[in-house]
Design a protein around this motif. Sequence first.
Motif, mmCIF file in Angstrom:
data_model
loop_
_atom_site.group_PDB
_atom_site.id
_atom_site.type_symbol
_atom_site.label_atom_id
_atom_site.label_comp_id
_atom_site.label_asym_id
_atom_site.label_seq_id
_atom_site.Cartn_x
_atom_site.Cartn_y
_atom_site.Cartn_z
ATOM 1 N N LYS A 19 20.217 7.786 17.044
ATOM 2 C CA LYS A 19 18.841 7.998 16.853
ATOM 3 C C LYS A 19 18.704 7.336 18.812
ATOM 4 O O LYS A 19 18.028 7.991 19.072
ATOM 5 C CB LYS A 19 18.081 7.084 16.347
ATOM 6 C CG LYS A 19 17.979 8.187 14.645
ATOM 7 C CD LYS A 19 17.602 7.522 14.077
ATOM 8 C CE LYS A 19 17.686 9.215 12.206
ATOM 9 N NZ LYS A 19 16.821 8.827 11.008
ATOM 10 N N GLN A 33 19.031 16.085 19.312
ATOM 11 C CA GLN A 33 18.848 16.483 17.835
ATOM 12 C C GLN A 33 19.675 14.955 17.535
ATOM 13 O O GLN A 33 21.013 15.119 17.875
ATOM 14 C CB GLN A 33 19.773 17.397 16.753
ATOM 15 C CG GLN A 33 19.565 17.975 15.459
ATOM 16 C CD GLN A 33 19.862 19.070 15.515
ATOM 17 O OE1 GLN A 33 21.333 18.954 15.699
ATOM 18 N NE2 GLN A 33 19.152 20.356 14.907
ATOM 19 N N ALA A 34 19.784 14.126 16.311
ATOM 20 C CA ALA A 34 19.783 13.070 15.815
ATOM 21 C C ALA A 34 20.380 13.325 14.246
ATOM 22 O O ALA A 34 19.435 13.649 13.583
ATOM 23 C CB ALA A 34 19.575 12.165 16.147
ATOM 24 N N PHE A 35 21.281 13.383 13.595
ATOM 25 C CA PHE A 35 21.639 13.541 12.507
ATOM 26 C C PHE A 35 22.940 12.585 11.403
ATOM 27 O O PHE A 35 23.905 12.568 12.403
ATOM 28 C CB PHE A 35 21.554 14.397 11.645
ATOM 29 C CG PHE A 35 22.618 16.138 11.952
ATOM 30 C CD1 PHE A 35 22.754 16.345 13.480
ATOM 31 C CD2 PHE A 35 23.365 15.976 11.785
ATOM 32 C CE1 PHE A 35 23.555 17.061 14.079
ATOM 33 C CE2 PHE A 35 24.226 17.114 11.602
ATOM 34 C CZ PHE A 35 24.534 17.688 12.712
ATOM 35 N N LYS A 63 26.403 22.075 9.627
ATOM 36 C CA LYS A 63 26.716 20.237 10.205
ATOM 37 C C LYS A 63 28.199 20.979 10.873
ATOM 38 O O LYS A 63 28.566 19.844 11.222
ATOM 39 C CB LYS A 63 26.505 19.854 8.325
ATOM 40 C CG LYS A 63 25.813 19.417 7.766
ATOM 41 C CD LYS A 63 25.658 19.368 6.688
ATOM 42 C CE LYS A 63 24.924 19.240 5.251
ATOM 43 N NZ LYS A 63 25.387 18.992 4.162
ATOM 44 N N HIS B 181 15.645 13.943 7.764
ATOM 45 C CA HIS B 181 16.882 12.729 8.479
ATOM 46 C C HIS B 181 17.682 12.683 9.607
ATOM 47 O O HIS B 181 18.175 12.175 10.532
ATOM 48 C CB HIS B 181 18.305 11.712 7.665
ATOM 49 C CG HIS B 181 17.850 10.900 6.176
ATOM 50 N ND1 HIS B 181 16.625 11.203 5.480
ATOM 51 C CD2 HIS B 181 18.081 9.638 5.879
ATOM 52 C CE1 HIS B 181 17.111 10.541 4.536
ATOM 53 N NE2 HIS B 181 17.075 9.188 5.420
ATOM 54 N N ALA B 183 16.938 13.272 13.266
ATOM 55 C CA ALA B 183 15.957 13.118 14.734
ATOM 56 C C ALA B 183 15.491 14.432 15.688
ATOM 57 O O ALA B 183 16.759 14.321 16.047
ATOM 58 C CB ALA B 183 15.736 11.652 15.299
ATOM 59 N N GLN B 184 14.213 14.907 16.033
ATOM 60 C CA GLN B 184 14.231 15.509 16.572
ATOM 61 C C GLN B 184 13.478 15.140 17.590
ATOM 62 O O GLN B 184 11.809 14.335 17.030
ATOM 63 C CB GLN B 184 13.845 16.920 15.773
ATOM 64 C CG GLN B 184 15.234 17.427 16.071
ATOM 65 C CD GLN B 184 15.752 18.949 15.659
ATOM 66 O OE1 GLN B 184 15.388 19.514 14.767
ATOM 67 N NE2 GLN B 184 15.662 19.531 16.999
ATOM 68 N N ASP B 367 26.950 23.237 2.935
ATOM 69 C CA ASP B 367 26.111 24.125 5.110
ATOM 70 C C ASP B 367 26.370 25.220 4.609
ATOM 71 O O ASP B 367 26.690 25.930 4.486
ATOM 72 C CB ASP B 367 27.303 23.425 6.182
ATOM 73 C CG ASP B 367 27.019 23.208 7.227
ATOM 74 O OD1 ASP B 367 25.461 23.925 7.587
ATOM 75 O OD2 ASP B 367 27.734 23.485 7.826
#
Lengths: 185, 407
Positions: A19, A33-35, A63, B181, B183-184, B367
Motif C-alpha cells: 500500500k 492497485q494493492a491487495f 488474483k 482490502h 487499495a486504489q 478467483d
Amino acid sequence: MLEIRWHSRAGQGAVTGAKGLADVVSTTGKEVQAFAFYGSAKRGAAMTAYNRVDEKPIKNHEKYMNPDYIFVIDPALVYTTDVTINDKENTTYIITTHMNTKELIESQPKLAGKKVYTVDCIKIAQETIGRAIPNTPMLGAFMKISKMYDIEFFKENMKRILAKLPQKIVDANMLAIQRAYDEVK
Amino acid sequence: MAFDKLELRDIEVWDGNLAVAQAMRQVQIDVVAAYPITPSTPIVEGYAKFLADGYIEGEFVMVESEHAAMSGCIGASAAGGRVATATSSQGFALMVETLYQASGMRLPIVLNVVNRALAAPLNVNGDHSDMYLGRDSGWIQFDAYNAQEAYDLNFIAFKVAEDHSVRLPAMVHQDGFLTSHTAQGVKTITDDAAYNFVGEFKPMNDMLDLDHPVTHGVQAEEDWHFEHKARQHRDLMLNVVPRIHEAFDAFEKLTGRKYNMVEQYNMDDAEVAVVCMGSSVETACEVAQELRDQGMKVGVVGIRVIRPFPFKEVIDALKDLKAIGALDRSSPNGAPGMLFNEIAGALFNTDTKAALSGYVYGLGGRDLTKEHLRDLFKELKVNADAGKVTTQLQQFIGVRGPKLAFL
C-alpha cells in the motif's frame, strides 16, 4: 502494466509495504492497485501481497498474476513455498537472505537461470528499526533495482506515509530503506 | 460545529473500507451501532477512530451482536438521527430479522455490506451470498465495483434514503477483500462539498420531537399489515427510482462521475454480453475490450441498483442481444441463479431472440480469471451464432472436479 508479487509472513508488513508503494506511485499520476491474499489469517502464516501499476485505470481484479517483480521478504519462504509460480522469462526476483545470490541459487535450484538479486532485509530492519519488519527495506532495494524513482524522492514520500509513527521509527525506516538500496546485489 | 475537518489530497490511495469510513466521516453520522466482522471491520473501526480524534460529532455504540447493532441503529434512526453501520456474511445473516423492521418502519439507515460467503464451511472471502440474502428485505441496494464507487455510492445512498418521499434504508455493497482490502486511487470530495451534497439530516416522525408524539414499530394484523407492505413496495417501485436518477445527476454535476441504474460497457453494437455485479464487472470490461480489439462484438452489463430492480433498464440493455450470460456469485441451492431469473423475467414478455444462459462462479472468493471470461465470451458467441443455448442452462465456472452443468 507493471505487476509485483510479495511473498511474506502475516505480520511482516507486506500489505503495508504494498500500500505504501501504491501511495508513492499514485503521487506521480499513475494508476495503482494493492491487495493481498490473507490465507488462514494467522500471524506467521505464509501470505502474498500484490501491486499493479499502469498509465490507465486498472480494472483487472483477478488474483492471477504473471509478475514482473517477485519480492520475498522472509528468507524461509524460498524453500517452503514455490515463489517462482506463474513467473515470466524476464521476472526479476529480490529476495531477503543472509546468503549471497550464488549461495542462494545453489540452495534453491528452482531459481537457477532467473534474474535474482539478494539483500538481507531482516538484518537491516533489526539493526535500524529494532524489529524484523522487512517491508520498507525491500522497497529501498526495489528502487535500486528498478530505478523507478530517485531514492530521495521515494524517502520523502515514505516519510509522509509513515508520519503517524513516532519520529524515531520514521528515521529508522529511512535508514533501513537507504541501507537496502545500497546493499542489494 | 465542534469538530475538525480533514484536508484530503485530490487522489488518496484508499481501500474500499477506508473510502467508506471517510464518507461516513464526511456526512457526519450521528450514531453508529456496530459489531465488527471481517471483512467490514475497518469501516466501523475507521468511524470510531475519526470520532475519537475529534473529526466527527456523533456517537459509537458498542453492542453484543449484529442483531443488536441493527436494533441500535433502528432506535437511533427512529429517534431522529443520521445513522449508519457496516457488516458482512454471518453478521448480515443475524441482522436479517431487524432489516425488515428498519424498512417497515421507514428508517433511512445506510448499511455498508462488505460481501462475504456464508458458512458452512466457514469462509471470510468475498461472494454475493449475503447480498442475495437481503434482496427481499425492503432495502434499496447499491452495488460498488471498486473503492471509488464504494465512496461515491455512500453519498448517493444517504441522499436517496433520507428523501422524505423515500424514507427507506439503503445498503451499499462492495466485494469483500477484492474491493474492501484493495487499495486504489480514489478521487476525493472536500469535506464541505461532500456534506453539502447530502445536506443536513431532516428528521420525519422522529421520536424526540416531543411536541408531535408518534409510535414506531406497531402491530398491524390482517386489517392493515397488507396496506403497509403494499405502500412500501409502491414507494420502492415509484418513488425511489426518480430520486436515484436525481441523485446520480447531482453527483455527476458535483464530481463528473456518472452512475446509472444499469451500467453498460461496449454495448452499442454488441451481439454478446455478460451480466454481473461487483468487482467482476470491471474484470469483464477489460476482457471485453481485449476481445473487441480482436473484432468480437462483446459487451458487459453491470447491475448498479439491485433493489429496486431496474426492470426497464435491463430490458433496454439486453433485448437486442443474440446471447446473454448471467453470472451469479452465490449458490442458488436448487434453482437457477438470481440474475438469470430476474433477466429471464424482464425479457420474457419482449420480442427478444437472445439466448440466455446462467453461470455460478467465484464462491468463497474463488478467483474469476480473465481466462475464464475469455472462454465464457467465446461460449456465448457460439450460442449467438446458433441462435439458441448450446449448453445446459446452468453451469459452474472455476470449480474443481468434473464440469458441473444442470437444466
